[in-house]
Structures are given as C-alpha cells and as structure tokens.
Design an enzyme around this catalytic site. Sequence first.
Site, PDB file in Angstrom:
ATOM      1  NE  ARG A 127     -48.823  58.833  70.197  1.00  0.00           N
ATOM      2  CZ  ARG A 127     -47.813  58.359  69.785  1.00  0.00           C
ATOM      3  NH1 ARG A 127     -46.834  58.056  70.772  1.00  0.00           N
ATOM      4  NH2 ARG A 127     -47.770  57.527  68.424  1.00  0.00           N
TER       5      ARG A 127
ATOM      6  NE  ARG B 209     -51.532  59.251  76.207  1.00  0.00           N
ATOM      7  CZ  ARG B 209     -50.276  59.355  75.892  1.00  0.00           C
ATOM      8  NH1 ARG B 209     -49.957  58.307  74.957  1.00  0.00           N
ATOM      9  NH2 ARG B 209     -49.525  60.182  76.406  1.00  0.00           N
TER      10      ARG B 209
HETATM   11  O1  CP3 Z   1     -57.405  57.261  64.297  1.00  0.00           O
HETATM   12  C1  CP3 Z   1     -57.017  56.371  63.936  1.00  0.00           C
HETATM   13  O2  CP3 Z   1     -56.605  55.797  63.020  1.00  0.00           O
HETATM   14  C2  CP3 Z   1     -57.589  55.026  64.958  1.00  0.00           C
HETATM   15  C3  CP3 Z   1     -56.807  54.368  65.750  1.00  0.00           C
HETATM   16  C4  CP3 Z   1     -55.773  53.348  65.412  1.00  0.00           C
HETATM   17  C5  CP3 Z   1     -54.655  53.338  66.389  1.00  0.00           C
HETATM   18  N1  CP3 Z   1     -53.870  52.470  66.041  1.00  0.00           N
HETATM   19  C6  CP3 Z   1     -54.476  54.093  67.454  1.00  0.00           C
HETATM   20  C7  CP3 Z   1     -53.210  54.311  68.259  1.00  0.00           C
HETATM   21  C8  CP3 Z   1     -55.505  52.684  64.542  1.00  0.00           C
HETATM   22  C9  CP3 Z   1     -56.199  52.215  63.221  1.00  0.00           C
HETATM   23  C10 CP3 Z   1     -54.208  52.033  64.807  1.00  0.00           C
HETATM   24  C11 CP3 Z   1     -53.679  50.773  63.959  1.00  0.00           C
HETATM   25  C12 CP3 Z   1     -52.420  50.107  64.275  1.00  0.00           C
HETATM   26  N2  CP3 Z   1     -51.956  49.883  65.519  1.00  0.00           N
HETATM   27  C13 CP3 Z   1     -51.423  50.028  63.336  1.00  0.00           C
HETATM   28  C14 CP3 Z   1     -51.752  49.967  61.815  1.00  0.00           C
HETATM   29  C15 CP3 Z   1     -51.647  51.121  61.037  1.00  0.00           C
HETATM   30  C16 CP3 Z   1     -50.158  51.736  61.153  1.00  0.00           C
HETATM   31  O3  CP3 Z   1     -50.098  52.810  61.733  1.00  0.00           O
HETATM   32  O4  CP3 Z   1     -49.421  51.213  60.432  1.00  0.00           O
HETATM   33  C17 CP3 Z   1     -50.210  49.470  63.960  1.00  0.00           C
HETATM   34  C18 CP3 Z   1     -48.928  48.894  63.346  1.00  0.00           C
HETATM   35  C19 CP3 Z   1     -50.674  49.362  65.239  1.00  0.00           C
HETATM   36  C20 CP3 Z   1     -49.663  49.099  66.180  1.00  0.00           C
HETATM   37  C21 CP3 Z   1     -49.482  50.344  67.273  1.00  0.00           C
HETATM   38  N3  CP3 Z   1     -50.173  50.992  68.143  1.00  0.00           N
HETATM   39  C22 CP3 Z   1     -47.912  50.727  67.517  1.00  0.00           C
HETATM   40  C23 CP3 Z   1     -46.687  50.446  66.511  1.00  0.00           C
HETATM   41  C24 CP3 Z   1     -48.202  51.758  68.230  1.00  0.00           C
HETATM   42  C25 CP3 Z   1     -47.090  52.727  68.713  1.00  0.00           C
HETATM   43  C26 CP3 Z   1     -46.347  53.560  68.089  1.00  0.00           C
HETATM   44  C27 CP3 Z   1     -47.562  54.766  67.544  1.00  0.00           C
HETATM   45  O5  CP3 Z   1     -47.575  54.797  66.389  1.00  0.00           O
HETATM   46  O6  CP3 Z   1     -47.841  55.464  68.361  1.00  0.00           O
HETATM   47  C28 CP3 Z   1     -49.325  51.805  68.781  1.00  0.00           C
HETATM   48  C29 CP3 Z   1     -50.150  52.868  69.825  1.00  0.00           C
HETATM   49  C30 CP3 Z   1     -51.246  53.778  69.171  1.00  0.00           C
HETATM   50  N4  CP3 Z   1     -52.384  53.483  68.354  1.00  0.00           N
HETATM   51  C31 CP3 Z   1     -51.296  55.149  69.529  1.00  0.00           C
HETATM   52  C32 CP3 Z   1     -52.630  55.558  69.063  1.00  0.00           C
HETATM   53  C33 CP3 Z   1     -53.492  56.619  68.960  1.00  0.00           C
HETATM   54  C34 CP3 Z   1     -50.765  56.066  70.312  1.00  0.00           C
HETATM   55  C35 CP3 Z   1     -50.729  55.685  71.763  1.00  0.00           C
HETATM   56  C36 CP3 Z   1     -50.446  56.828  72.778  1.00  0.00           C
HETATM   57  O7  CP3 Z   1     -49.575  56.876  73.266  1.00  0.00           O
HETATM   58  O8  CP3 Z   1     -51.905  57.413  72.943  1.00  0.00           O
END
Ligand code: CP3
Length: 359
Positions: A29, A38
Amino acid sequence: MGQKQLFLKACAREPVERTPVWLMRQAGRYLPEYLKVRQQAGSFLNLCKTPALATEVTLQPIRRFGLDVAIMFSDILVVPEAMGMKLDFLEGEGPVFAEPLRESRDLNRLIRPKVEKKLGYVYNAIEEMRAALPSKVPLIGFAGSPWTLATYMIEGGTTKKFTHIKTALYRDPDFLHMLLGALADTVIDYLNGQIDHGAQAIQIFDTWGGILGPKNYRAFSLDYMTKIVRNLKKTGPDGERVPVILFSKGCASYSKDIATSGCDVISLDWTADAKKIRRQLGDKVAFQGNLDPAVLYAPEEVIRKEVRKTLKSFGNKPGHIFNLGHGMEPDMNPDNVQLLVEIIREESSHLLKRNSKKR
Ligand code: CP3
C-alpha cells in the site's frame, strides 16, 4: 542458465561484489501504483487470486527500485482458507476468520487440501511472474509457519493479547499439536508445489514465534518449521538449489537452534545483535536483515549511517542479504526506499572492495 544471481550466491554463502537487497512487504500500500491495481481487482483477495494482477504488483517494486529479488504477491492466510476456513480482509481491520477454531472438535471443519486444485491460482501466478521477471531477479515463494497460521485461525484475526491460542497452549496442548501437525503437512505440499512451479527460494514467515518462551518456541514453532524444511525439495526443476529462509520475529536469541532446522538463511529482526550472532554461528548459515523499518521515516544522513552500521554488524564473511527487520508500512515514502536501495549499493560495494583488498 546464465550467471548465478547475487541473492542466490549470498544464500549459498558465496562471495558477492555487493550485498543483495529486497524488502519484506516490498509490494503494497505504500506504492500508489499498487493501490491502483488493488482497486481494479476489487479486493485484496481477488488481487491474490488473479495471476495477471498479482504478477503486476510483484513487478512494481522491481521496476521502481531495481531490487535484487522479487517475492510472489500473495498472503500467508490463503492456506487456512484452502483448508476450509472462510477468510475476509476488512478495510482497516485486516484479516478475519469469522469462525475461528477453539477446540479439538473444530478440527473436523478442516480438510487437507489438494494444493494443485485449491491453490492452483498461486502456482499459475508463480509461472506468470517467472516469465515476466528479468532472469537476474529470482523469485521467492513463501508460507506462514504453522504456529503463526494457527494464531490467526484460533484468534480469528489480528490480536495484541493472544488469549485464545495461549489458553489452548496451556489447557489443551494436544488440540494445538494436532492443528500444527495438519498445518505442517499442508505447508509442505504447498511449498513443494511452489518449487515445482518455479519458486527459486522459500521464506517461512513466523511472525509470532516471539510470543513464546524458549521451550515452547521449540515445541510449538521451531519443531514444525524443522519438519517443513526437512521435507522440502532441495532443488527446483532447473536443478538449482532452492534455499530456505526462516524468519521468526523476536527469536534472534534462538538462532543456534534455528540453524539446526536445516535452513539456509536466518532472517533477523532489528532487535537482533547481528555481530554477536554471526560470531556464535560462524558460517553455518547465511543471514538476512535487519534494518529497523522505522529508519525509513528518517532523513538521508540517518539512513546512510544506519545502513553502514547494519552492513558492518554482519561482518565481512560472505552470506548476508540486506533486508528490513520486518515489513514496509503503508505510510512509508517510496522516495526513501529508492534512497535506501542506492545507499545499500554504494556502501556495500565500498565495504566489500575494501575487505577484499585487506585479505
Ligand atoms: O511484498 C510482499 O512481501 C509479498 C506479499 C505479502 C503480503 N503478506 C501481502 C499483503 C506477504 C509475504 C505477506 C505475509 C503475511 N501476511 C504475514 C507475514 C509477514 C508479516 O508481515 O509479519 C502475515 C502475518 C500476514 C497476514 C496479513 N495479511 C495481515 C495481518 C494483513 C493486514 C495487515 C497489513 O499488514 O496490511 C494482511 C494483508 C496484506 N497482505 C496486505 C498486503 C499487501 C494489505 C492488503 C491491502 O489492504 O491491500
């Protein structure tokens, strides 16, 4: 096959001319071009499930900053979804499992998915990403650790207190072990599929390992990650080794144990004393990390100073991949990321040149 990529060299602890760099959550984001795609996708999950769009956002930070590695765009929580749990991402709230698991009989709701069928969209995306990426930029596949996935499945979403999973841990550890075992089996299938379809390295995200005490960390997190590492294919379809990176946030003090898992790289968060850990472990594994992401809020001279400190703390033996200690945040400025990447390039080539002259 062309020349081995900088990142894969560093994972194999081979000498490099500069330190390779990528950033956890490098697609996301904080990039206006991500927000556009998105919106086009309609939702975050749709974005993950549409290979052409997932490929586009995977490439965005590579194009913009010339990073050395791409990470496939997806999320760790697609695995519990494939096992039968209904998953939503709510604006401002993050992931939500409306029907979390709380006791043994809830496990009846889970299936062991046929990964090619349930997660085939990820594999299609990996193939599209590989075809679109320049050959010098390898692609990382990933999964959540069983422990970290279980926290979301039991809590039902993001939490600061971890009440439900900790209650299970002390009241009904058998339930937890059954769940963790099922998750490990599915993650093994899932990651081996990623390797078959072209992932050139694998990272396991154990974001919540650090909420466990040392003994419980081993029993409830590290043992399951070790099982995964031991059951992954060692080489991809091209015959190249597929290194495995373990990232257990808040667990730097267990690095010696983590190294016994058989992983190739340990990813450290910014609280880790890299110098001390490198000294303890010698060159058993490579390391990734560990700049405090908040440095990206600082002015250029501070970024430079912190980059130098980080590079020096990993010392001059081969086997360092530059990364943040955790992920990018939505309010970070892309211009500072550009600056960071340029500074890492400059400073690490200077440092490595100086060191090779000294030797
Ligand atoms: O660029 C990258 O690193 C690849 C994509 C990626 C995402 N999530 C995209 C994402 C990766 C490797 C993850 C891993 C992930 N997802 C973890 C482990 C890494 C870390 O950050 O600790 C965890 C715990 C999650 C679970 C998750 N996904 C949460 C808690 C959330 C919401 C909070 C947040 O950080 O945005 C997500 C959503 C998410 N995953 C987004 C993205 C780009 C945001 C979604 C959006 O609103 O566009």
